[in-house]
Design a protein around this motif. Structure first.
Motif, PDB file in Angstrom:
ATOM      1  N   TYR A   1      12.519   5.845 -11.327  1.00 22.68           N
ATOM      2  CA  TYR A   1      11.540   6.911 -11.104  1.00 22.68           C
ATOM      3  C   TYR A   1      10.709   7.140 -12.368  1.00 22.68           C
ATOM      4  O   TYR A   1       9.479   7.208 -12.323  1.00 22.68           O
ATOM      5  N   ASN A   2      11.396   7.241 -13.503  1.00 20.21           N
ATOM      6  CA  ASN A   2      10.693   7.466 -14.765  1.00 20.21           C
ATOM      7  C   ASN A   2       9.719   6.331 -15.066  1.00 20.21           C
ATOM      8  O   ASN A   2       8.600   6.552 -15.531  1.00 20.21           O
ATOM      9  N   GLY A   3      10.168   5.097 -14.822  1.00 19.40           N
ATOM     10  CA  GLY A   3       9.319   3.944 -15.109  1.00 19.40           C
ATOM     11  C   GLY A   3       8.071   3.911 -14.252  1.00 19.40           C
ATOM     12  O   GLY A   3       6.987   3.541 -14.723  1.00 19.40           O
ATOM     13  N   LEU A   4       8.210   4.298 -12.983  1.00 26.61           N
ATOM     14  CA  LEU A   4       7.044   4.333 -12.102  1.00 26.61           C
ATOM     15  C   LEU A   4       6.087   5.460 -12.490  1.00 26.61           C
ATOM     16  O   LEU A   4       4.868   5.322 -12.373  1.00 26.61           O
ATOM     17  N   VAL A   5       6.646   6.567 -12.970  1.00 29.70           N
ATOM     18  CA  VAL A   5       5.804   7.697 -13.368  1.00 29.70           C
ATOM     19  C   VAL A   5       5.016   7.377 -14.634  1.00 29.70           C
ATOM     20  O   VAL A   5       3.805   7.615 -14.710  1.00 29.70           O
ATOM     21  N   ASP A   6       5.708   6.830 -15.650  1.00 30.77           N
ATOM     22  CA  ASP A   6       5.000   6.574 -16.916  1.00 30.77           C
ATOM     23  C   ASP A   6       4.374   5.181 -16.970  1.00 30.77           C
ATOM     24  O   ASP A   6       3.879   4.750 -18.007  1.00 30.77           O
ATOM     25  N   LYS A   7       4.421   4.461 -15.842  1.00 33.43           N
ATOM     26  CA  LYS A   7       3.772   3.156 -15.689  1.00 33.43           C
ATOM     27  C   LYS A   7       4.423   2.048 -16.523  1.00 33.43           C
ATOM     28  O   LYS A   7       3.842   0.977 -16.697  1.00 33.43           O
ATOM     29  N   SER A   8       5.619   2.273 -17.043  1.00 32.81           N
ATOM     30  CA  SER A   8       6.302   1.204 -17.775  1.00 32.81           C
ATOM     31  C   SER A   8       6.910   0.188 -16.809  1.00 32.81           C
ATOM     32  O   SER A   8       7.281  -0.921 -17.204  1.00 32.81           O
ATOM     33  N   ILE A   9       7.038   0.567 -15.532  1.00 33.60           N
ATOM     34  CA  ILE A   9       7.491  -0.340 -14.477  1.00 33.60           C
ATOM     35  C   ILE A   9       6.418  -0.359 -13.396  1.00 33.60           C
ATOM     36  O   ILE A   9       6.024   0.695 -12.896  1.00 33.60           O
ATOM     37  N   SER A  10       5.943  -1.533 -13.043  1.00 31.67           N
ATOM     38  CA  SER A  10       4.937  -1.624 -11.984  1.00 31.67           C
ATOM     39  C   SER A  10       5.628  -1.648 -10.627  1.00 31.67           C
ATOM     40  O   SER A  10       6.808  -1.987 -10.515  1.00 31.67           O
ATOM     41  N   SER A  11       4.874  -1.305  -9.602  1.00 29.36           N
ATOM     42  CA  SER A  11       5.458  -1.324  -8.259  1.00 29.36           C
ATOM     43  C   SER A  11       5.847  -2.743  -7.866  1.00 29.36           C
ATOM     44  O   SER A  11       6.833  -2.954  -7.153  1.00 29.36           O
ATOM     45  N   ASP A  12       5.080  -3.738  -8.327  1.00 27.10           N
ATOM     46  CA  ASP A  12       5.427  -5.126  -8.025  1.00 27.10           C
ATOM     47  C   ASP A  12       6.774  -5.507  -8.629  1.00 27.10           C
ATOM     48  O   ASP A  12       7.587  -6.191  -8.002  1.00 27.10           O
ATOM     49  N   GLN A  13       7.015  -5.074  -9.872  1.00 27.14           N
ATOM     50  CA  GLN A  13       8.304  -5.358 -10.510  1.00 27.14           C
ATOM     51  C   GLN A  13       9.442  -4.717  -9.722  1.00 27.14           C
ATOM     52  O   GLN A  13      10.495  -5.326  -9.513  1.00 27.14           O
ATOM     53  N   ALA A  14       9.229  -3.480  -9.314  1.00 25.30           N
ATOM     54  CA  ALA A  14      10.263  -2.765  -8.568  1.00 25.30           C
ATOM     55  C   ALA A  14      10.549  -3.450  -7.238  1.00 25.30           C
ATOM     56  O   ALA A  14      11.707  -3.662  -6.863  1.00 25.30           O
ATOM     57  N   ILE A  15       9.496  -3.819  -6.517  1.00 22.96           N
ATOM     58  CA  ILE A  15       9.671  -4.469  -5.217  1.00 22.96           C
ATOM     59  C   ILE A  15      10.417  -5.789  -5.375  1.00 22.96           C
ATOM     60  O   ILE A  15      11.346  -6.097  -4.626  1.00 22.96           O
ATOM     61  N   THR A  16      10.010  -6.574  -6.361  1.00 21.48           N
ATOM     62  CA  THR A  16      10.626  -7.884  -6.584  1.00 21.48           C
ATOM     63  C   THR A  16      12.128  -7.759  -6.792  1.00 21.48           C
ATOM     64  O   THR A  16      12.917  -8.512  -6.211  1.00 21.48           O
ATOM     65  N   GLU A  17      12.545  -6.803  -7.607  1.00 20.20           N
ATOM     66  CA  GLU A  17      13.971  -6.645  -7.896  1.00 20.20           C
ATOM     67  C   GLU A  17      14.720  -6.021  -6.725  1.00 20.20           C
ATOM     68  O   GLU A  17      15.828  -6.443  -6.390  1.00 20.20           O
ATOM     69  N   LEU A  18      14.127  -5.020  -6.107  1.00 27.23           N
ATOM     70  CA  LEU A  18      14.812  -4.334  -5.015  1.00 27.23           C
ATOM     71  C   LEU A  18      15.004  -5.233  -3.800  1.00 27.23           C
ATOM     72  O   LEU A  18      15.920  -5.034  -3.004  1.00 27.23           O
ATOM     73  N   MET A  19      14.156  -6.250  -3.662  1.00 24.62           N
ATOM     74  CA  MET A  19      14.268  -7.149  -2.522  1.00 24.62           C
ATOM     75  C   MET A  19      14.846  -8.504  -2.920  1.00 24.62           C
ATOM     76  O   MET A  19      14.781  -9.467  -2.151  1.00 24.62           O
TER      77      MET A  19
ATOM     78  N   GLU B   1       0.826  -1.206   0.000  1.00 22.96           N
ATOM     79  CA  GLU B   1       0.000   0.000   0.000  1.00 22.96           C
ATOM     80  C   GLU B   1       0.861   1.256   0.000  1.00 22.96           C
ATOM     81  O   GLU B   1       0.604   2.208  -0.723  1.00 22.96           O
ATOM     82  N   SER B   2       1.924   1.230   0.822  1.00 20.29           N
ATOM     83  CA  SER B   2       2.791   2.413   0.884  1.00 20.29           C
ATOM     84  C   SER B   2       3.605   2.561  -0.388  1.00 20.29           C
ATOM     85  O   SER B   2       3.882   3.667  -0.839  1.00 20.29           O
ATOM     86  N   ALA B   3       3.976   1.433  -1.003  1.00 17.96           N
ATOM     87  CA  ALA B   3       4.764   1.492  -2.238  1.00 17.96           C
ATOM     88  C   ALA B   3       3.936   2.045  -3.383  1.00 17.96           C
ATOM     89  O   ALA B   3       4.418   2.803  -4.218  1.00 17.96           O
ATOM     90  N   ASP B   4       2.665   1.653  -3.424  1.00 12.08           N
ATOM     91  CA  ASP B   4       1.808   2.109  -4.512  1.00 12.08           C
ATOM     92  C   ASP B   4       1.623   3.616  -4.506  1.00 12.08           C
ATOM     93  O   ASP B   4       1.402   4.229  -5.546  1.00 12.08           O
ATOM     94  N   THR B   5       1.720   4.223  -3.327  1.00 14.07           N
ATOM     95  CA  THR B   5       1.517   5.671  -3.263  1.00 14.07           C
ATOM     96  C   THR B   5       2.641   6.420  -3.952  1.00 14.07           C
ATOM     97  O   THR B   5       2.482   7.571  -4.332  1.00 14.07           O
ATOM     98  N   THR B   6       3.774   5.774  -4.155  1.00 19.21           N
ATOM     99  CA  THR B   6       4.911   6.428  -4.804  1.00 19.21           C
ATOM    100  C   THR B   6       4.565   6.872  -6.213  1.00 19.21           C
ATOM    101  O   THR B   6       4.987   7.915  -6.681  1.00 19.21           O
ATOM    102  N   ASP B   7       3.744   6.076  -6.910  1.00 16.12           N
ATOM    103  CA  ASP B   7       3.448   6.433  -8.289  1.00 16.12           C
ATOM    104  C   ASP B   7       1.969   6.743  -8.516  1.00 16.12           C
ATOM    105  O   ASP B   7       1.493   6.718  -9.621  1.00 16.12           O
ATOM    106  N   HIS B   8       1.230   7.045  -7.435  1.00 16.40           N
ATOM    107  CA  HIS B   8      -0.186   7.359  -7.623  1.00 16.40           C
ATOM    108  C   HIS B   8      -0.599   8.669  -6.948  1.00 16.40           C
ATOM    109  O   HIS B   8      -1.773   9.001  -6.897  1.00 16.40           O
ATOM    110  N   GLN B   9       0.339   9.421  -6.434  1.00 20.52           N
ATOM    111  CA  GLN B   9      -0.010  10.637  -5.719  1.00 20.52           C
ATOM    112  C   GLN B   9      -0.134  11.844  -6.640  1.00 20.52           C
ATOM    113  O   GLN B   9      -0.361  12.943  -6.191  1.00 20.52           O
ATOM    114  N   THR B  10       0.018  11.652  -7.915  1.00 16.13           N
ATOM    115  CA  THR B  10      -0.011  12.780  -8.837  1.00 16.13           C
ATOM    116  C   THR B  10      -1.355  12.882  -9.533  1.00 16.13           C
ATOM    117  O   THR B  10      -2.135  11.935  -9.587  1.00 16.13           O
ATOM    118  N   ASP B  11      -1.610  14.031 -10.085  1.00 17.91           N
ATOM    119  CA  ASP B  11      -2.829  14.260 -10.849  1.00 17.91           C
ATOM    120  C   ASP B  11      -2.721  13.486 -12.154  1.00 17.91           C
ATOM    121  O   ASP B  11      -1.822  13.736 -12.962  1.00 17.91           O
TER     122      ASP B  11
END
Length: 511
Positions: free
Chosen positions: A97-115, A28-38
């Motif tokens: 950052y760019n991938g999360l903004v333009d949705k080319s990278i999902s938060s799940d993909q990011a979490i999987t790799e970062l962990m 939930e907290s990770a998803d807010t990284t790329d959903h807090q914008t207009d």
């Protein structure tokens, strides 16, 4: 058969509920990284603000610097390496950052790799049912307690027969082993001069020692290369498998299967009936837990979007600090990334907390237990039991002509196979040394240190000459294998097992 040596407490918070709940909270907290914008006015990506000249400069410098090689003791080079790593982290952070903004990278993909989670699908964690874990473990324990000890020996013999059937199906047949003339051509190995390699000692001058080693390896490879020895040794695989199976047959005592009667078989059928009840689940409930417990170091290279973060989320946090480095700021000129990268700061605490929970599941004892219970689950899902089919399969096994177990034949076969394998390993070691030393003119001491295990392999145990001469004393034995009665009896038996059409896998899985 299906005895459970140790069932882990898979219902504990460290392995199930706590992991799942912590993940859901973190997600939930990770998803807010790329959903807090207009959504109608998304932020521009960092890359859009970077001058094209600067993009090319960074890319070119990274490519060139990554090819540099020098001792890590060089202070100047160490500083350069640190700066390259910092630049790589910042560039990767920008890309993420760019991938999360333009949705080319999902938060799940990011979490999987970062962990460092490798192939784990995080969506499976969200649908994980802890109650199913407890229920299956209870079933396993109950089934284990009901297994009949008098059936164990017969069940194991059925497994041995299935194993031989599978192995021989993958082995070809004795018609594919090298002819006697090719075997006899290996005789030259009995006189091949390998003294320098087998007795090699590093002298005071590392460079001269390396040259001596290189020359000796080349001479040996040249001599071996004039023959078909390497190919002959590699083509012996069907012979090795045959020897392995004869030895396996000798030790398994499956010949007792011939005399099994209905009274002896009934306890086996009773066990299979009980275990059939475990075969209802089609999806693994333990695989995701086993993969979490096995994740971390082995998945550091499994990165598509975060290649610059060798240490996962820890490097992501470091990237924000790197962006404030004076050298990087100068290299990036007016290109500012600190504010954008700071959006990740809130994730460190959550990721670290989640990783700590998962670390408790990465202890060797837990990993072994999860591997065991997941294997039991897999075996349970493959159980296929029908009384009539079982009788048919058993009858097919019993109709095969079981060969007599002859000590001398088995011993000669295994001894010759072992000798051929030993020689092959030593020859492969020589080729490996030759390939590694050829054209390598770097630090001689480092090269020699790397080759220590190779030299140890050549010097330990019997020498190649001795093994080869011993093999040649069995030339007539090897040449007579195609017509040797003991050999043909075993081959007929293995072929009979291979030709059985009934599926023995579903019956052998429980054991």
């Amino acid at each position: 058969m299906f005895k459970i040596i140790f069932i882990p407490d898979v219902g504990s918070s460290h392995l199930s509920t706590d992991i799942i709940n912590r993940y859901r909270s973190f997600k939930e907290s990770a998803d807010t990284t790329d959903h807090q914008t207009d959504p109608d006015h998304p932020p521009s990506t960092i890359h859009e603000n970077m001058p094209s000249r600067r993009k090319r400069s960074i890319s070119t410098n990274l490519s060139a610097l990554s090819r540099l090689r020098r001792s890590s003791n060089d202070a100047t080079f160490s500083t350069l390496q640190s700066r390259i790593s910092a630049l790589a982290r910042v560039v990767t952070g920008v890309s993420l950052y760019n991938g999360l903004v333009d949705k080319s990278i999902s938060s799940d993909q990011a979490i999987t790799e970062l962990m460092n989670l490798g192939s784990i699908q995080l969506k499976d964690l969200e649908t994980f049912d802890n109650k199913k874990v407890g229920a299956f473990v209870t079933q396993l324990k109950e089934a284990s307690n009901k297994m009949k000890t008098e059936a164990e020996e017969t069940e194991q013999q059925m497994v041995h027969l299935h194993t031989m059937k599978v192995l021989w199906s993958e082995s070809g047949d004795l018609k594919t082993i090298p002819e006697k003339s090719r075997f006899d051509d290996l005789k030259f190995l009995g006189t091949l001069d390998l003294k320098v390699l087998e007795e090699f000692k590093v002298g005071t001058d590392s460079q001269k020692s390396l040259e001596s080693l290189r020359s000796a390896a080349k001479s040996a490879v040249d001599a071996i290369g004039k023959t078909d020895a390497s190919k002959t040794l590699k083509d012996m695989m069907p012979f090795h498998r045959f020897a392995q199976l004869v030895d396996y047959y000798f030790n398994s005592k499956v010949i007792n299967v011939r005399s099994l009667d209905s009274k002896t078989i009934q306890p086996v059928k009773d066990d299979l009936t009980k275990l059939q009840e475990l075969a209802v689940n089609t999806h693994s409930i333990f695989l995701i837990m086993k993969e979490i417990a096995s994740s971390s170091e082995g998945n550091k290279n499994a990165r598509q979007h975060t290649s610059g973060f060798i240490d996962g989320y820890q490097d992501l946090m470091q990237a924000s600090k790197d962006s404030g480095d004076s050298w990087l700021q100068k290299a990036l000129e007016s290109f500012v990334v600190a504010d954008e990268l700071s959006v990740f700061n809130g994730l460190e605490k959550e990721m670290k907390s989640l990783d700590n929970v998962w670390n408790s599941a990465r202890k060797d004892t837990i990993k072994r237990s999860l591997h065991q219970v997941e294997q039991l689950e897999t075996n349970a899902r493959t159980i296929k039991y029908d009384s009539n089919s079982f009788d048919t399969m058993l009858s097919s096994f019993q109709n095969c002509q079981f060969p007599s177990a002859v000590d001398n034949f088995k011993n000669d076969l295994v001894e010759l196979s072992n000798g051929l394998k030993k020689v092959n390993r030593k020859i492969e070691t020589i080729y490996s040394m030759f390939r590694f030393t050829e054209g390598r003119n770097g630090n001689a001491s480092e090269v020699l240190d790397y080759l220590k295990p190779h030299l140890q392999a050549l010097s330990s145990g019997q020498k190649v000459n001795e093994i080869a001469n011993g093999m040649m004393t069995k030339s007539d034995f090897y040449g007579g294998i195609p017509t040797n009665r003991d050999a043909t009896d075993h081959e007929k038996f293995f072929n009979c097992l291979k030709d059985i059409k009934e599926d023995s896998n579903g019956f052998s899985a429980p054991a």
